[in-house]
Design a protein around this motif. Sequence first.
Motif, mmCIF file in Angstrom:
data_model
loop_
_atom_site.group_PDB
_atom_site.id
_atom_site.type_symbol
_atom_site.label_atom_id
_atom_site.label_comp_id
_atom_site.label_asym_id
_atom_site.label_seq_id
_atom_site.Cartn_x
_atom_site.Cartn_y
_atom_site.Cartn_z
ATOM 1 N N LEU A 155 0.584 -1.236 -0.009
ATOM 2 C CA LEU A 155 -0.124 0.041 -0.023
ATOM 3 C C LEU A 155 0.814 1.380 0.170
ATOM 4 O O LEU A 155 1.899 1.111 0.776
ATOM 5 N N ARG A 156 0.201 2.261 -0.587
ATOM 6 C CA ARG A 156 1.130 3.691 -0.551
ATOM 7 C C ARG A 156 0.013 4.709 -0.682
ATOM 8 O O ARG A 156 -1.155 4.633 -1.440
ATOM 9 N N ILE A 157 0.270 5.855 0.145
ATOM 10 C CA ILE A 157 -0.513 7.046 -0.186
ATOM 11 C C ILE A 157 0.419 7.995 -0.662
ATOM 12 O O ILE A 157 1.195 8.775 -0.041
ATOM 13 N N PRO A 158 0.088 8.429 -1.925
ATOM 14 C CA PRO A 158 1.287 9.291 -2.717
ATOM 15 C C PRO A 158 0.677 10.757 -2.403
ATOM 16 O O PRO A 158 -0.534 11.128 -2.283
ATOM 17 N N THR A 159 1.503 11.563 -2.306
ATOM 18 C CA THR A 159 1.206 13.075 -2.396
ATOM 19 C C THR A 159 1.101 13.563 -3.672
ATOM 20 O O THR A 159 1.543 12.781 -4.898
ATOM 21 N N LEU A 160 0.555 14.629 -3.635
ATOM 22 C CA LEU A 160 0.180 15.442 -5.122
ATOM 23 C C LEU A 160 1.391 16.132 -5.446
ATOM 24 O O LEU A 160 2.102 16.779 -4.585
ATOM 25 N N ALA A 161 1.900 15.972 -6.793
ATOM 26 C CA ALA A 161 2.982 16.587 -7.069
ATOM 27 C C ALA A 161 2.909 18.081 -7.050
ATOM 28 O O ALA A 161 1.791 18.728 -7.111
ATOM 29 N N ILE A 162 4.004 18.772 -6.666
ATOM 30 C CA ILE A 162 4.029 20.324 -6.467
ATOM 31 C C ILE A 162 3.557 21.073 -7.329
ATOM 32 O O ILE A 162 3.137 22.237 -7.282
ATOM 33 N N HIS A 163 3.634 20.678 -8.863
ATOM 34 C CA HIS A 163 3.366 21.340 -9.924
ATOM 35 C C HIS A 163 1.914 21.498 -10.179
ATOM 36 O O HIS A 163 1.247 22.237 -11.032
ATOM 37 N N LEU A 164 1.104 20.532 -9.385
ATOM 38 C CA LEU A 164 -0.153 20.347 -9.459
ATOM 39 C C LEU A 164 -1.003 21.485 -8.242
ATOM 40 O O LEU A 164 -2.051 21.733 -8.271
ATOM 41 N N ASP A 165 -0.151 21.545 -7.364
ATOM 42 C CA ASP A 165 -0.546 22.443 -6.267
ATOM 43 C C ASP A 165 0.705 22.999 -5.486
ATOM 44 O O ASP A 165 1.119 22.903 -4.461
ATOM 45 N N GLY A 166 0.801 24.203 -6.049
ATOM 46 C CA GLY A 166 1.955 25.021 -5.362
ATOM 47 C C GLY A 166 1.739 25.586 -3.804
ATOM 48 O O GLY A 166 2.747 25.919 -3.318
ATOM 49 N N SER A 167 0.602 25.419 -3.425
ATOM 50 C CA SER A 167 0.243 25.934 -2.035
ATOM 51 C C SER A 167 1.134 25.129 -1.066
ATOM 52 O O SER A 167 1.076 25.439 0.041
ATOM 53 N N ASN B 9 -8.712 14.108 5.418
ATOM 54 C CA ASN B 9 -8.579 12.619 6.156
ATOM 55 C C ASN B 9 -9.593 11.736 5.285
ATOM 56 O O ASN B 9 -9.047 10.473 5.117
ATOM 57 N N GLU B 10 -10.686 12.177 4.988
ATOM 58 C CA GLU B 10 -11.763 11.222 4.024
ATOM 59 C C GLU B 10 -11.159 10.889 2.535
ATOM 60 O O GLU B 10 -11.421 9.905 2.293
ATOM 61 N N THR B 11 -10.923 11.824 1.959
ATOM 62 C CA THR B 11 -10.681 11.949 0.452
ATOM 63 C C THR B 11 -9.041 11.682 -0.025
ATOM 64 O O THR B 11 -8.779 11.320 -1.029
ATOM 65 N N HIS B 12 -8.174 12.144 0.953
ATOM 66 C CA HIS B 12 -6.911 12.095 0.658
ATOM 67 C C HIS B 12 -5.848 11.066 1.236
ATOM 68 O O HIS B 12 -5.039 10.864 0.818
ATOM 69 N N LEU B 13 -6.532 10.677 2.279
ATOM 70 C CA LEU B 13 -5.681 9.735 3.048
ATOM 71 C C LEU B 13 -6.076 7.894 2.814
ATOM 72 O O LEU B 13 -6.091 7.359 3.603
ATOM 73 N N THR B 14 -6.336 7.873 1.520
ATOM 74 C CA THR B 14 -6.642 6.648 0.856
ATOM 75 C C THR B 14 -5.551 6.198 0.317
ATOM 76 O O THR B 14 -5.238 6.497 -0.818
ATOM 77 N N PRO B 15 -5.129 4.926 0.769
ATOM 78 C CA PRO B 15 -3.799 4.263 0.168
ATOM 79 C C PRO B 15 -4.280 3.569 -1.344
ATOM 80 O O PRO B 15 -5.326 3.023 -1.565
ATOM 81 N N LEU B 16 -3.130 3.232 -2.154
ATOM 82 C CA LEU B 16 -3.384 2.571 -3.553
ATOM 83 C C LEU B 16 -2.804 1.117 -3.069
ATOM 84 O O LEU B 16 -2.115 0.976 -2.688
ATOM 85 N N ILE B 17 -3.388 -0.010 -3.781
ATOM 86 C CA ILE B 17 -3.071 -1.159 -3.564
ATOM 87 C C ILE B 17 -2.696 -1.592 -4.949
ATOM 88 O O ILE B 17 -2.006 -2.785 -5.088
ATOM 89 N N ALA B 18 -3.427 -1.319 -6.050
ATOM 90 C CA ALA B 18 -3.288 -2.003 -7.410
ATOM 91 C C ALA B 18 -3.734 -0.809 -8.507
ATOM 92 O O ALA B 18 -4.320 -0.146 -8.229
ATOM 93 N N THR B 19 -3.231 -1.188 -9.543
ATOM 94 C CA THR B 19 -3.894 -0.511 -10.531
ATOM 95 C C THR B 19 -5.117 -1.436 -11.306
ATOM 96 O O THR B 19 -5.011 -2.618 -11.283
ATOM 97 N N ALA B 20 -6.336 -0.746 -11.932
ATOM 98 C CA ALA B 20 -7.220 -1.647 -12.338
ATOM 99 C C ALA B 20 -6.713 -2.431 -13.666
ATOM 100 O O ALA B 20 -7.152 -3.561 -13.804
ATOM 101 N N THR B 21 -5.645 -1.929 -14.356
ATOM 102 C CA THR B 21 -5.002 -2.465 -15.438
ATOM 103 C C THR B 21 -4.624 -4.133 -14.917
ATOM 104 O O THR B 21 -4.665 -4.968 -15.990
#
Length: 473
Positions: free
Chosen positions: A163-175, A184-196
């Motif tokens: 599992l991993r919870i990736p941050t958003l690239a600085i280029h997409l949110d300079g703030s 916590n509900e929408t951004h703190l959700t880990p990835l487990i796989a790609t649908a592919t």
Amino acid sequence: MKYHNSNQNTNSTPPKEAVDFIEFVNNSPSPFHAVEEARLRLIEAGYEELKERDSWKGKLKNNGKYYFTRNRSTIVAFAIGGKYVPGNGVSMAGAHTDSPCLKVKPISKRDKTGYLQVGVEPYGGGLWHTWFDRDLSVAGRIMVETGENKFEHKLVKITRPILRIPTLAIHLDGSVREAFKFNNETHLTPLIATATKALAGDSINTEEKHHPIFLDLLVQELGCKVNEIHDFELCLYDTHSSTIGGAFNEFIFSARLDNLMMSYTILTALINSTRDTSESLSNDPNIRLISLFDNEEIGSTTAHGADSSLLESTLRRLCVSFGNENLETIFEETIHKSFMISADMAHAVHPNYSDKHEENHRPQMHKGVVIKINANQRYATTATTSLILRQAAKKYNVPLQEFVVRNDSSCGSTIGPMISANLGLRTVDVGNPQLSMHSIRETSGTDDVGHAIRLFQGFFEDFAKIDQNIIVD
């Protein structure tokens, strides 16, 4: 300030207690694993298992060593002094097995923009930003069907990162240069796989509570079938092992220092003080007891937390299960001859934020166990209880420090005040100093592991004698 000569060898050997603690914490990614690790060490030291559902009458003997678990996330262990009689005191130390973490939700299956995700829920007051971009996996307990209408608690720990919870690239949110804010509900959700890469149909099967690929990983660890899994309690954890670092191997870099370090030290101190060769146990008129509770991070008000009836019921059973005495006031007599050390990690002064500490109370690593004091009794320490602790520290020459929070800061709390209030029990709050408390990766000092073990061992061995020389009533 005096520094080491630059030619000095910096490959210092860390204390053996710190090395052993690293093994303990690496084996304990969840409270269930921490209790199991403690249980195995107690068995190796000759402790006998009891069950709360059984009668203890006739089973307890002088010099006997026993333990029991509740919910398999809380464990109590005790050794009965050779000179103990009902109505004597109990020398106690308590800590907790839980730490802030993310827990898998009952229905965890999520799909979004070509990714499979696992829904999680924050447990406790974690520094959740530290969980981003970490190599995560899961550990905990699973209720497995092992026969017709028969179910067992099984431990599971997937050691590789899934599992991993990736941050958003600085280029997409300079703030994020100014402040890292997230939901916590929408951004703190880990990835487990790609649908592919997922199994065919996994991402569109809405009847499943969890992704089949997630369940497959669990059954691979357990060696069971998917339909044999009936429920689970799983924590996310950082797969990067705890380690010793620093130029002189003086730091411990680890998850869950709060509060597995104090759990480890009181457990080890009890075992050391009750070895078969220990004459102090044979001559002790008291019972020596430790309680490692679950759920401190969420307030302790659970069936297996420190604010439950667990400790009181244990002490009452000890009063009446040993011998044939049936005195009306035996429990009350025991309480007033007993003492509790509430052991929870403390805040070391931070070199980059030293102004956050009161100027005369700035605990440092390697300089001893911290006595925690608060005028509003957020800590249970009093002049009498701190005196008793200082006397115990003399046995092994353990250094002590003091901590008081700044007047303009809020103060955390521990299991100490609730136990003290519920039982009318003398209590002192202590802990080892650490940095980054509640982070996924915390820091403490290697020497302080041994300091705490020796302090608690001295307490177990000498409290009954110390108490005879302190007059307060």
